[in-house]
Write an enzyme that holds these catalytic residues in place. Sequence first.
Site, PDB file in Angstrom:
ATOM      1  N   PHE A 118      76.777  96.096  -4.592  1.00  0.00           N
ATOM      2  CA  PHE A 118      77.914  96.307  -5.150  1.00  0.00           C
ATOM      3  C   PHE A 118      77.755  95.049  -3.832  1.00  0.00           C
ATOM      4  O   PHE A 118      78.959  95.900  -2.467  1.00  0.00           O
ATOM      5  CB  PHE A 118      78.912  96.618  -5.317  1.00  0.00           C
ATOM      6  N   TYR A 123      83.428  92.385   0.276  1.00  0.00           N
ATOM      7  CA  TYR A 123      82.243  92.977   0.772  1.00  0.00           C
ATOM      8  C   TYR A 123      81.437  92.374   1.275  1.00  0.00           C
ATOM      9  O   TYR A 123      79.990  92.648   1.524  1.00  0.00           O
ATOM     10  CB  TYR A 123      82.221  93.885   0.052  1.00  0.00           C
ATOM     11  N   PRO A 231      77.790 112.477   5.699  1.00  0.00           N
ATOM     12  CA  PRO A 231      77.257 112.890   7.212  1.00  0.00           C
ATOM     13  C   PRO A 231      78.641 113.651   8.040  1.00  0.00           C
ATOM     14  O   PRO A 231      78.998 114.253   8.604  1.00  0.00           O
ATOM     15  CB  PRO A 231      77.794 111.435   7.914  1.00  0.00           C
ATOM     16  N   GLY A 232      80.484 113.718   6.991  1.00  0.00           N
ATOM     17  CA  GLY A 232      81.498 114.322   7.505  1.00  0.00           C
ATOM     18  C   GLY A 232      81.942 115.763   7.628  1.00  0.00           C
ATOM     19  O   GLY A 232      82.482 116.032   8.391  1.00  0.00           O
ATOM     20  N   GLU A 300      82.735 109.261  -5.873  1.00  0.00           N
ATOM     21  CA  GLU A 300      81.788 109.995  -5.352  1.00  0.00           C
ATOM     22  C   GLU A 300      83.169 111.906  -5.988  1.00  0.00           C
ATOM     23  O   GLU A 300      81.642 112.624  -6.288  1.00  0.00           O
ATOM     24  CB  GLU A 300      82.663 110.231  -4.295  1.00  0.00           C
TER      25      GLU A 300
HETATM   26  C1  UD2 Z   1      83.753 106.022   0.198  1.00  0.00           C
HETATM   27  C2  UD2 Z   1      82.441 106.342   0.016  1.00  0.00           C
HETATM   28  C3  UD2 Z   1      82.040 105.409  -1.745  1.00  0.00           C
HETATM   29  C4  UD2 Z   1      83.031 105.234  -2.710  1.00  0.00           C
HETATM   30  C5  UD2 Z   1      84.048 106.021  -1.922  1.00  0.00           C
HETATM   31  C6  UD2 Z   1      85.096 106.174  -2.844  1.00  0.00           C
HETATM   32  C7  UD2 Z   1      80.304 106.551   1.528  1.00  0.00           C
HETATM   33  C8  UD2 Z   1      79.770 106.310   2.915  1.00  0.00           C
HETATM   34  N1  UD2 Z   1      80.869 106.016   0.868  1.00  0.00           N
HETATM   35  O1  UD2 Z   1      83.307 105.038   0.776  1.00  0.00           O
HETATM   36  O2  UD2 Z   1      80.785 105.155  -1.702  1.00  0.00           O
HETATM   37  O3  UD2 Z   1      82.062 106.936  -2.866  1.00  0.00           O
HETATM   38  O4  UD2 Z   1      84.277 106.382  -0.424  1.00  0.00           O
HETATM   39  O5  UD2 Z   1      85.445 105.296  -3.933  1.00  0.00           O
HETATM   40  O6  UD2 Z   1      79.705 108.246   1.339  1.00  0.00           O
HETATM   41  N2  UD2 Z   1      83.061  97.182  -2.867  1.00  0.00           N
HETATM   42  C9  UD2 Z   1      83.155  96.589  -2.746  1.00  0.00           C
HETATM   43  N3  UD2 Z   1      84.584  95.363  -2.607  1.00  0.00           N
HETATM   44  C10 UD2 Z   1      85.340  96.534  -2.796  1.00  0.00           C
HETATM   45  C11 UD2 Z   1      85.303  97.721  -2.009  1.00  0.00           C
HETATM   46  C12 UD2 Z   1      84.115  98.091  -3.236  1.00  0.00           C
HETATM   47  O7  UD2 Z   1      82.080  95.840  -3.536  1.00  0.00           O
HETATM   48  O8  UD2 Z   1      86.390  95.297  -2.415  1.00  0.00           O
HETATM   49  C13 UD2 Z   1      81.843  98.608  -3.280  1.00  0.00           C
HETATM   50  C14 UD2 Z   1      80.784  97.992  -1.883  1.00  0.00           C
HETATM   51  O9  UD2 Z   1      79.202  98.448  -2.533  1.00  0.00           O
HETATM   52  C15 UD2 Z   1      81.406  99.153  -1.152  1.00  0.00           C
HETATM   53  C16 UD2 Z   1      81.647 100.917  -1.463  1.00  0.00           C
HETATM   54  O10 UD2 Z   1      81.816  99.620  -3.370  1.00  0.00           O
HETATM   55  O11 UD2 Z   1      79.889 100.381  -0.181  1.00  0.00           O
HETATM   56  C17 UD2 Z   1      81.990 102.122  -1.601  1.00  0.00           C
HETATM   57  O12 UD2 Z   1      83.472 100.771  -1.160  1.00  0.00           O
HETATM   58  P1  UD2 Z   1      84.156 101.412   0.039  1.00  0.00           P
HETATM   59  O13 UD2 Z   1      82.837 101.048   0.644  1.00  0.00           O
HETATM   60  O14 UD2 Z   1      85.568 100.933   0.690  1.00  0.00           O
HETATM   61  O15 UD2 Z   1      84.617 102.960   0.223  1.00  0.00           O
HETATM   62  P2  UD2 Z   1      84.965 104.037   1.672  1.00  0.00           P
HETATM   63  O16 UD2 Z   1      84.348 103.488   2.818  1.00  0.00           O
HETATM   64  O17 UD2 Z   1      86.049 105.087   0.653  1.00  0.00           O
END
Ligand code: UD2
Length: 351
Positions: A118, A123, A231-232, A300
Amino acid sequence: MKHLNNGRALTLVLVAVLLGVLCYYITPSFRGIKLFKENDIRQENRLDADVIHVSREFHLVAPDHLQYKQPSIVHGSRTDVVTVTPWLAPVVWEGTFNPVLLDSIYNKKNVSITATVFAVGKYIMFLKNFLETAEQHFFIGFKVHICVFTDRPDEVPQVRMATGRQLTVRSVPSSKRWQEISARRMELIQSLIEEQLPNDSGYIFCLDVDSKFHGRWGTESLGGLVAVIHPGYYRDDRSKFPYERSPESRAYVAPGEGDFYYCGGAFGGLLQEVHQLAKTCRSNFESDAKEGIEAAWQEESHLNRYMWINKPSKVLSPEYLWQDFKPKNPEVHIIRFSGVIKNYAEIRPNA
Ligand code: UD2
């Protein structure tokens, strides 16, 4: 006289019932023997009489005369990590598998792998790196279909893809909340499997876009239901795992429960298995939302609850989703896929 007639009728009924029961048990065994014999004859006529095709997923046919290092049952190449879960699912670490052997087995099976990613809103900036590095490391030599979900289809970068690999783009609405974008992935994955891949018997992986491949991610990761260790938290006690702790939520995991903390940024398996997971997580997420509940880590959290109940048949070590800001731990011999460092305030639609 009437009594005698009644007695005879009763005996006749009893005999009929007995015969019925006998027929019920005897006929299938006759049928079974006949079928077995037919199969035997068919097997004898086959050129490759050693090969019995049972199930795509579990029957692993090795190619003829492939030479490789003798495996040992007493000396493991990895003694510093756990390589099997208590429910006997393998935990994949570098050194636990033979990539050449595995690739030749799965080549024969002609498997296809779909990856969903996505890239909504800002992103989209991560997509180029994701796609380019996937071309270098993700299931090289296999049929791969990368399915990009985005609200900016015009900004999808042109990346040269090898033969047998394709990319499709699906438009999705944008959102003002990152939590919603992240969580809606389950719904869209469910629909993708139902609409586009209903008769496909392949595998699917659902991956975060803000990540890059650094090393091989291949056939060793294939399984029925595949989870990746976050990993965390993998060295922590389960009391520290960020599971959803409110019993009102359908993502609730009680204190003292839970195996590992899995990440939402990478999971997969057979299409049917991932469909079941996505459908369940989506439904639980939506039922929670109707009651004004949002789990601690959105989808998640629901995924972790699902995997606690439905144990994954293969677990991938944190090599399969590291984080660039974390120094490599000694047990991690190779980083295959890793989340890039990002400025949340800059890229997310809301804080
Ligand atoms: C964690 C998780 C993520 C998700 C989230 C809780 C890992 C490494 N990452 O990452 O999978 O479970 O917690 O919601 O396990 N996205 C968009 N546009 C946006 C926001 C998100 O495309 O504006 C998509 C994109 O593919 C992104 C994913 O959603 O990689 C997850 O969002 P994130 O990376 O901001 O979430 P994060 O870093 O908190």
